[in-house]
Scaffold this active site. Structure first.
Site, PDB file in Angstrom:
ATOM      1  N   THR A   1     -10.627   3.994   0.439  1.00 45.63           N
ATOM      2  CA  THR A   1     -10.675   2.710   1.154  1.00 45.63           C
ATOM      3  C   THR A   1     -10.988   2.888   2.643  1.00 45.63           C
ATOM      4  OG1 THR A   1      -9.036   1.898  -0.404  1.00 45.63           O
ATOM      5  CG2 THR A   1      -9.360   0.578   1.566  1.00 45.63           C
TER       6      THR A   1
ATOM      7  N   ILE B   1      -4.048   4.805   3.492  1.00 46.96           N
ATOM      8  CA  ILE B   1      -4.027   6.035   2.690  1.00 46.96           C
ATOM      9  C   ILE B   1      -2.585   6.525   2.475  1.00 46.96           C
ATOM     10  CG2 ILE B   1      -4.897   8.402   2.484  1.00 46.96           C
ATOM     11  CD1 ILE B   1      -7.033   6.070   2.286  1.00 46.96           C
ATOM     12  N   THR B   2      -2.242   6.628   1.197  1.00 48.73           N
ATOM     13  CA  THR B   2      -0.905   7.083   0.790  1.00 48.73           C
ATOM     14  C   THR B   2      -0.804   8.606   0.989  1.00 48.73           C
ATOM     15  OG1 THR B   2      -0.904   5.346  -0.884  1.00 48.73           O
ATOM     16  CG2 THR B   2       0.718   7.096  -1.163  1.00 48.73           C
TER      17      THR B   2
ATOM     18  N   HIS C   1      19.531 -14.142 -11.526  1.00 48.85           N
ATOM     19  CA  HIS C   1      20.480 -13.955 -10.411  1.00 48.85           C
ATOM     20  C   HIS C   1      20.600 -15.206  -9.525  1.00 48.85           C
ATOM     21  CE1 HIS C   1      19.767  -9.730 -11.390  1.00 48.85           C
ATOM     22  NE2 HIS C   1      20.751  -9.372 -10.589  1.00 48.85           N
TER      23      HIS C   1
ATOM     24  N   GLU D   1      -5.494  -0.444  -5.774  1.00 46.05           N
ATOM     25  CA  GLU D   1      -6.393   0.246  -6.722  1.00 46.05           C
ATOM     26  C   GLU D   1      -7.315  -0.744  -7.414  1.00 46.05           C
ATOM     27  OE1 GLU D   1      -3.616   2.576  -8.965  1.00 46.05           O
ATOM     28  OE2 GLU D   1      -4.466   4.406  -8.119  1.00 46.05           O
TER      29      GLU D   1
ATOM     30  N   SER E   1      -6.062  -7.313  -9.557  1.00 46.10           N
ATOM     31  CA  SER E   1      -5.957  -7.563 -11.006  1.00 46.10           C
ATOM     32  C   SER E   1      -7.213  -8.204 -11.592  1.00 46.10           C
ATOM     33  CB  SER E   1      -4.743  -8.440 -11.293  1.00 46.10           C
ATOM     34  OG  SER E   1      -3.578  -7.725 -11.002  1.00 46.10           O
TER      35      SER E   1
HETATM   36  C1  FAD Z   1       0.474   0.299  -0.976  1.00 48.01           C
HETATM   37  C2  FAD Z   1      -0.992   0.620  -0.919  1.00 48.01           C
HETATM   38  C3  FAD Z   1      -1.399   1.913  -1.175  1.00 48.01           C
HETATM   39  C4  FAD Z   1      -2.765   2.231  -1.114  1.00 48.01           C
HETATM   40  N1  FAD Z   1      -3.134   3.541  -1.264  1.00 48.01           N
HETATM   41  C5  FAD Z   1      -4.438   3.864  -1.150  1.00 48.01           C
HETATM   42  C6  FAD Z   1      -4.841   5.235  -1.210  1.00 48.01           C
HETATM   43  O1  FAD Z   1      -4.021   6.150  -1.332  1.00 48.01           O
HETATM   44  N2  FAD Z   1      -6.161   5.501  -1.115  1.00 48.01           N
HETATM   45  C7  FAD Z   1      -7.118   4.531  -0.953  1.00 48.01           C
HETATM   46  O2  FAD Z   1      -8.296   4.857  -0.882  1.00 48.01           O
HETATM   47  N3  FAD Z   1      -6.748   3.222  -0.872  1.00 48.01           N
HETATM   48  C8  FAD Z   1      -5.443   2.876  -0.958  1.00 48.01           C
HETATM   49  N4  FAD Z   1      -5.062   1.569  -0.856  1.00 48.01           N
HETATM   50  C9  FAD Z   1      -6.103   0.534  -0.693  1.00 48.01           C
HETATM   51  C10 FAD Z   1      -6.280  -0.329  -1.945  1.00 48.01           C
HETATM   52  O3  FAD Z   1      -6.548   0.439  -3.087  1.00 48.01           O
HETATM   53  C11 FAD Z   1      -7.392  -1.339  -1.669  1.00 48.01           C
HETATM   54  O4  FAD Z   1      -6.989  -2.086  -0.557  1.00 48.01           O
HETATM   55  C12 FAD Z   1      -7.569  -2.215  -2.896  1.00 48.01           C
HETATM   56  O5  FAD Z   1      -8.376  -1.529  -3.827  1.00 48.01           O
HETATM   57  C13 FAD Z   1      -8.172  -3.550  -2.613  1.00 48.01           C
HETATM   58  O6  FAD Z   1      -9.246  -3.451  -1.764  1.00 48.01           O
HETATM   59  P1  FAD Z   1      -9.421  -4.533  -0.613  1.00 48.01           P
HETATM   60  O7  FAD Z   1      -8.088  -4.814  -0.049  1.00 48.01           O
HETATM   61  O8  FAD Z   1     -10.471  -4.037   0.305  1.00 48.01           O
HETATM   62  O9  FAD Z   1      -9.891  -5.807  -1.398  1.00 48.01           O
HETATM   63  P2  FAD Z   1     -11.368  -6.292  -1.650  1.00 48.01           P
HETATM   64  O10 FAD Z   1     -12.080  -5.309  -2.524  1.00 48.01           O
HETATM   65  O11 FAD Z   1     -11.978  -6.675  -0.344  1.00 48.01           O
HETATM   66  O12 FAD Z   1     -11.068  -7.609  -2.474  1.00 48.01           O
HETATM   67  C14 FAD Z   1     -10.599  -8.816  -1.838  1.00 48.01           C
HETATM   68  C15 FAD Z   1     -10.685  -9.936  -2.844  1.00 48.01           C
HETATM   69  O13 FAD Z   1     -12.075 -10.151  -3.194  1.00 48.01           O
HETATM   70  C16 FAD Z   1     -12.258 -10.032  -4.595  1.00 48.01           C
HETATM   71  N5  FAD Z   1     -13.450  -9.209  -4.886  1.00 48.01           N
HETATM   72  C17 FAD Z   1     -13.894  -8.120  -4.194  1.00 48.01           C
HETATM   73  N6  FAD Z   1     -15.008  -7.612  -4.761  1.00 48.01           N
HETATM   74  C18 FAD Z   1     -15.280  -8.407  -5.813  1.00 48.01           C
HETATM   75  C19 FAD Z   1     -16.303  -8.402  -6.805  1.00 48.01           C
HETATM   76  N7  FAD Z   1     -17.281  -7.485  -6.822  1.00 48.01           N
HETATM   77  N8  FAD Z   1     -16.238  -9.337  -7.777  1.00 48.01           N
HETATM   78  C20 FAD Z   1     -15.258 -10.272  -7.781  1.00 48.01           C
HETATM   79  N9  FAD Z   1     -14.261 -10.328  -6.859  1.00 48.01           N
HETATM   80  C21 FAD Z   1     -14.266  -9.409  -5.915  1.00 48.01           C
HETATM   81  C22 FAD Z   1     -11.051  -9.300  -5.143  1.00 48.01           C
HETATM   82  O14 FAD Z   1     -10.730  -9.767  -6.449  1.00 48.01           O
HETATM   83  C23 FAD Z   1      -9.947  -9.655  -4.138  1.00 48.01           C
HETATM   84  O15 FAD Z   1      -9.246 -10.816  -4.567  1.00 48.01           O
HETATM   85  C24 FAD Z   1      -3.724   1.223  -0.861  1.00 48.01           C
HETATM   86  C25 FAD Z   1      -3.303  -0.090  -0.610  1.00 48.01           C
HETATM   87  C26 FAD Z   1      -1.950  -0.386  -0.602  1.00 48.01           C
HETATM   88  C27 FAD Z   1      -1.512  -1.772  -0.260  1.00 48.01           C
END
Ligand code: FAD
Length: 378
Positions: free
Chosen positions: A125, A156-157, A337, A362, A365
């Site tokens: 990410t 990044i975790t 609760h 990741e 949903s």
């Molecule tokens: C606790 C935590 C731990 C994490 N750990 C890691 C890690 O270790 N390494 C790492 O690399 N990342 C990590 N992340 C990042 C995380 O995996 C990403 O933030 C996540 O995949 C979502 O990406 P985004 O927030 O950029 O959402 P986006 O991809 O921007 O999506 C935003 C919205 O747009 C919609 N959307 C986006 N693209 C499309 C499409 N093509 N078609 C339809 N709808 C779409 C999605 O459904 C969503 O509702 C972590 C995040 C958190 C909160």
């Protein structure tokens, strides 16, 4: 069809449950409040072999496959989602090295990781993208025996621990996405403050700043420009962990709902006498059981992947289902609760805050359902 665990599986499940109950659970509130896993917990996880369950015994792993990994993860997540998340990402990073690495790369990183020396990260990410490799801006430029990496990785975790980071960058030669193994805290590596988030405490996430970080050429993972396949499989393996963390949260919610239903009195007898409470408990149990068998099955598939595309689709299907269902279950347990569930006197408020993390990471949903649907409709 045999739904019975083997002796080895039972032993690993029991060892994880005992450790989680006796060591992690008493520290769970502290881990949540301090957003930090005590070193004694890491030491115990390493001693019990939980940092390398699925990896080859010759490389220091448990050789017990992902079916045992999910059994252990469920129990650890029941006690602390944060601990299970850190462990899940650690396993995802190591798995990419175990699957795509050269003999030298495996020998350098897997035994240390399984032994608890350092924690792995898996970094895709960026501020501009959460799922699209075409939008990667972190760039790796070949300079003699090294790649020089510049860019920013987001959320990044395990970035605050020493150890390997499997990192995805735009490769300046091919313009494609390549994967590299970067030793964290190399010169030019720095971190933001941890992001303040609602749950999953104990597993903080950071932005990682990379300024002219040198990675030896031998740390290229797989072939140049072919990193996307590593990313897809890695994320799918990560979903085994994330789904099982959601499952562990459901188990915790189930146990807390049962406990409260039996101990909270109304006119002298437990609220368990109310049909409304009974219905909630039965809903929770059904959702937990259905997710449980799906998780155990995905664990078995992950041990021996015959068809990567099919596995990725199954992992997406489960991850979307398990993470959303865990939120429903946590809400039902909260409803049992009532107002007390909102207070920090009861673990259900933490279970709820932890549950709402999984649907957003990741790949959200809806993305999971789109991935699965594409696999059966195209
Ligand atoms: C606790 C935590 C731990 C994490 N750990 C890691 C890690 O270790 N390494 C790492 O690399 N990342 C990590 N992340 C990042 C995380 O995996 C990403 O933030 C996540 O995949 C979502 O990406 P985004 O927030 O950029 O959402 P986006 O991809 O921007 O999506 C935003 C919205 O747009 C919609 N959307 C986006 N693209 C499309 C499409 N093509 N078609 C339809 N709808 C779409 C999605 O459904 C969503 O509702 C972590 C995040 C958190 C909160």
């Amino acid at each position: 069809m045999d739904f019975k665990l083997t002796k080895e599986q039972e032993l690993i499940q029991k060892a994880a449950r005992d450790y989680a109950t006796n060591v992690i659970s008493p520290l769970a509130k502290q881990i949540d409040e301090e957003d930090k896993i005590p070193q004694e917990v890491w030491n115990g996880l390493a001693e019990l072999g939980f940092m390398g369950i699925p990896f080859e015994e010759e490389l220091g792993g448990g050789g017990a496959g992902y079916e045992c990994y999910v059994l252990a993860q469920e129990q650890i997540a029941r006690a602390s989602s944060g601990v299970a998340t850190a462990l899940s990402v650690h396993t995802t990073g190591l798995d990419a090295i175990a699957t795509f690495g050269t003999k030298e790369q495996k020998e350098k990183y897997i035994p240390k990781g399984c032994g608890g020396e350092g924690k792995s990260s898996f970094a895709f990410t960026e501020p501009g993208t959460g799922s699209d490799p075409k939008q990667l801006t972190t760039i790796a430029t070949r300079a003699g025996d090294y790649y020089v990496i510049n860019g920013v990785k987001r959320f990044i975790t395990n970035a605050g621990y020493e150890g390997p980071m499997v990192i995805f960058c735009k490769d300046s030669d091919t313009g494609g996405c390549s994967a590299y193994i970067l030793d964290k805290f190399s010169e030019g590596y720095s971190l933001s403050k941890p992001w303040e988030k609602i749950g999953g405490h104990g597993s903080p996430i950071f932005d990682v700043y990379l300024k002219d970080v040198k990675v030896p050429a031998g740390n290229l993972l797989g072939e140049p420009g072919k990193g996307f396949a590593i990313l897809l499989l890695g994320i799918a393996m990560g979903k085994v962990g994330t789904s099982t963390i959601a499952l562990g949260g459901m188990l915790a919610a189930y146990e807390e709902a049962l406990k409260y239903a039996k101990e909270k009195l109304h006119r002298g007898s437990p609220i368990a006498k109310f049909q409304a409470i009974q219905l909630k408990v039965a809903h929770i149990a059904a959702k937990y059981q259905s997710t449980r068998w799906m998780c155990y099955r995905l664990g078995t598939l992950a041990t021996d992947i015959k068809d990567a595309a099919q596995f990725q689709a199954e992992a997406a299907l489960l991850k979307g289902y398990a993470s959303d269902t865990a939120v429903e279950v946590a809400k039902l347990a909260m409803d049992v609760h009532a107002s007390y569930g909102l207070t920090t006197d009861y673990p259900v408020e933490r279970i709820y805050r932890d549950a709402i993390i999984a649907p957003q990471i990741e790949g959200v949903s809806d993305m999971q359902r789109i991935i699965f649907a594409a696999s059966v409709l195209n």
